[in-house]
Structures are given as C-alpha cells and as structure tokens.
Design an enzyme around this catalytic site. Structure first.
Site, PDB file in Angstrom:
ATOM      1  N   GLN A 102     -18.305  39.715-101.728  1.00  0.00           N
ATOM      2  CA  GLN A 102     -17.293  40.474-100.971  1.00  0.00           C
ATOM      3  C   GLN A 102     -17.995  41.741-100.127  1.00  0.00           C
ATOM      4  OE1 GLN A 102     -13.410  40.758-103.122  1.00  0.00           O
ATOM      5  NE2 GLN A 102     -14.931  40.780-104.792  1.00  0.00           N
ATOM      6  N   HIS A 120     -17.133  38.509 -96.374  1.00  0.00           N
ATOM      7  CA  HIS A 120     -16.519  39.447 -95.502  1.00  0.00           C
ATOM      8  C   HIS A 120     -17.469  40.006 -94.327  1.00  0.00           C
ATOM      9  CE1 HIS A 120     -13.719  40.994 -98.839  1.00  0.00           C
ATOM     10  NE2 HIS A 120     -13.086  39.907 -98.190  1.00  0.00           N
ATOM     11  N   CYS A 128     -19.540  41.928 -79.703  1.00  0.00           N
ATOM     12  CA  CYS A 128     -18.904  42.659 -78.393  1.00  0.00           C
ATOM     13  C   CYS A 128     -17.323  41.871 -78.284  1.00  0.00           C
ATOM     14  CB  CYS A 128     -19.446  42.257 -77.319  1.00  0.00           C
ATOM     15  SG  CYS A 128     -18.785  42.894 -75.815  1.00  0.00           S
ATOM     16  N   CYS A 131     -17.710  40.305 -74.394  1.00  0.00           N
ATOM     17  CA  CYS A 131     -18.306  38.975 -74.045  1.00  0.00           C
ATOM     18  C   CYS A 131     -18.661  38.275 -75.339  1.00  0.00           C
ATOM     19  CB  CYS A 131     -19.621  39.648 -73.456  1.00  0.00           C
ATOM     20  SG  CYS A 131     -20.804  40.384 -74.330  1.00  0.00           S
ATOM     21  N   CYS A 152     -22.695  43.953 -71.760  1.00  0.00           N
ATOM     22  CA  CYS A 152     -21.850  43.994 -70.486  1.00  0.00           C
ATOM     23  C   CYS A 152     -21.027  45.200 -70.763  1.00  0.00           C
ATOM     24  CB  CYS A 152     -20.682  42.945 -71.176  1.00  0.00           C
ATOM     25  SG  CYS A 152     -19.728  43.278 -72.417  1.00  0.00           S
ATOM     26  N   GLY A 189     -18.197  43.217-111.034  1.00  0.00           N
ATOM     27  CA  GLY A 189     -17.825  44.434-110.260  1.00  0.00           C
ATOM     28  C   GLY A 189     -16.640  44.282-109.116  1.00  0.00           C
ATOM     29  N   THR A 190     -15.401  43.591-109.377  1.00  0.00           N
ATOM     30  CA  THR A 190     -14.573  43.686-108.595  1.00  0.00           C
ATOM     31  C   THR A 190     -13.194  43.800-109.031  1.00  0.00           C
ATOM     32  OG1 THR A 190     -13.472  42.285-106.808  1.00  0.00           O
ATOM     33  CG2 THR A 190     -14.608  41.080-108.558  1.00  0.00           C
ATOM     34  N   VAL A 216     -17.116  47.612-115.590  1.00  0.00           N
ATOM     35  CA  VAL A 216     -17.181  48.663-116.355  1.00  0.00           C
ATOM     36  C   VAL A 216     -15.703  48.910-117.222  1.00  0.00           C
ATOM     37  CG1 VAL A 216     -19.138  50.056-115.433  1.00  0.00           C
ATOM     38  CG2 VAL A 216     -16.859  50.259-114.491  1.00  0.00           C
ATOM     39  N   ALA A 234     -23.295  46.700-114.417  1.00  0.00           N
ATOM     40  CA  ALA A 234     -23.814  45.352-114.048  1.00  0.00           C
ATOM     41  C   ALA A 234     -25.197  45.150-114.285  1.00  0.00           C
ATOM     42  CB  ALA A 234     -23.353  45.075-112.431  1.00  0.00           C
TER      43      ALA A 234
END
Ligand code: APR
Length: 248
Positions: A102, A120, A128, A131, A152, A189-190, A216, A234
C-alpha cells in the site's frame, strides 16, 4: 517476541509454495517515514482532504505544498530498513513470490525486490491532468506551485492513488492473483481499514491461506482472521524469522 509463534510461523513459511507479503506504512516506520495513523501519524498533522482528487483538482496550489511536505521532502531521504531487506532476500531465494504494498515510498524496490505490486501507485512519477504524459519527479520543477507539465504546461499530479480514484487495473489484477494463490500470506504493518486494499487479506483467508501478521499493536485483522500474530517491530520480527529459517 513469542517464541512459539515464531516457530509456528517459520514452519509455515518454510513449507509454503506461494508466499505473498501484503505491506502497509508500518514496514517503513523504521525508515523514518511517518505512518498515516497512530501517534505522530500524517493524519494528525494534515487533513486527508488534501489527497481527495476533487479537492486537488480545484485547489492544486493549496494541496501541492502539503503533498511535498507529506511525501516528497521525506521519501527521497528514506532508506530501506532490515524488514525490507529480509523480504528482498526471500524473493531472491525464491521463497517470496510477490509483495503487494500500500506504500508509495519505493523502499521495497530500493531494497531489491523485483515483484512489487504498488496498489496505491508511487511517488517516482507525476502524471499530467491535461495531456496524460508521465514525468519522472527528477525531470519536473518541484519548486513550482502547482507543479506543471514540462510538455504542455498542464497540472501535474503525483502518480499515486488519491481518495476518490480507482486502483490501477494492472495492480488490482496482479494483487488478486497473488492473493488467491497464496498458501501463506504475510500481513505487515497495516491497520487494515482502507478499502479496497484492506479486503485482500480476507480474500487470502477465504482461499485457505495461513495469515501471519506482524504489527506492533493488534489491527483490524488480528482478532478476525490472523492465524499467527507476531507482535513487534517489522525489522525485529522479520530478522528473527530469517535467523530461524536459516537455522532450519
Ligand atoms: N513495525 C510493524 N508495524 C508497525 C510499526 C513497526 N515498526 N510501526 C507502526 N506499525 C503499524 C501500526 O500499528 C499500524 O497498524 O503500522 C500500521 C500503520 O497503519 P497506517 O498508518 O494506517 O498505515 P496503512 O495501514 O498502510 O494505511 C493504509 O491508508 O491513508 C491511506 O493510502 C494510505 O496506504 C495508506 C492506507
């Protein structure tokens, strides 16, 4: 660290035929990249509206300075930590099949992983809004506000997923493949609260994978679907798992 849980996890990882890692901001915390939630998290300091796609389109000159502070001024100084390097070793040894991350900090690639699915997007490139061309950050004038397209003159947006934007199709497809085929699924870790990324571990579980979680603190997953919970940082937990694997 719970010795028994470590031994159980090592057994599962060693015997796995399709090991997939699903990582969140916590794996980069020890690389001095702030997490989004928890003490000192990004959302303590910044309003998530900054990463809302409609807000960005209407207020690019307000959003861009914060986005630089939140990400660009932090990430280029960051280095992988031992947690990233263990996963890179496991891929080299043919043990780890894929990382679904992620994170947009590019640290898995910097550590040497090749098969990294960026759910993600990333902070390496800018896209851009006019364009559609992609400009690597190094080739853009980041001192400008807002940052504009060198081709552009249109508005450049970071090439990561804003709230209200879809997940890149290729990343979604590859994530589903490595989730549905995993027999062991590392969740590292999420908080497990941001959709649709947070659905993936549930899918892995449904397909019979053993869920090994490293965090943790307990997360949304811990009581609902985690089979082996390894509480700790981790870098420390993955280094210990690696030590035990090398012993066996
Ligand atoms: N080791 C392991 N886990 C850690 C560590 C560490 N050293 N430090 C923190 N953690 C854990 C926290 O306990 C928490 O569960 O990492 C998690 C970080 O949670 P979040 O900041 O919510 O990060 P994440 O789950 O990746 O967020 C998902 O939310 O804002 C969006 O797009 C953004 O990708 C992000 C998504």
């Amino acid at each position: 660290m719970d010795k028994k849980a470590i031994e159980k996890a090592v057994e599962k990882i060693k015997k796995s035929s399709h090991l997939t890692a699903f990582t969140g901001a916590g794996i980069s915390a020890e690389s001095n990249i702030p997490t989004f939630r928890g003490k000192g998290g990004i959302w303590d300091k910044y309003d998530p509206i900054i990463l809302d796609i409609d807000y960005f389109k209407q207020n690019p000159e307000k959003a861009w300075p914060h986005i630089k502070d939140m990400f660009y001024n932090v990430i280029d100084k960051a280095r992988p930590n031992p947690a990233h390097y263990v996963l890179a070793d496991w891929e080299k040894e043919g043990l780890l099949k894929a990382i679904i991350t992620q994170n947009i900090d590019n640290l898995h690639q910097k550590a040497g992983n090749k098969n990294v699915i960026e759910f993600h997007g990333n902070t390496r490139d800018l896209v851009c809004m006019d364009c559609g061309r992609i400009t690597p950050v190094q080739q853009a004038d980041m001192s400008k506000n807002p940052v504009i397209c060198p081709h552009c003159g249109g508005l450049l947006k970071p090439d990561f997923v804003f709230f209200g934007e879809p997940i890149p199709e290729k990343a979604m497809k590859e994530s589903i493949f490595h989730t549905q085929n995993a027999d062991v699924y590392l969740v590292i870790g999420t908080t497990g609260i941001i959709m649709p990324a947070s659905i993936l571990p549930y899918q892995a579980k449904q397909n019979g994978a053993t869920i090994i979680e490293i965090n943790v603190t307990p997360s949304e997953y811990t009581s609902k679907l985690t089979d082996i919970f390894l509480q700790g940082k981790a870098s420390e937990v993955l280094s210990e798992l690696n030590r035990q694997l090398l012993r066996n």
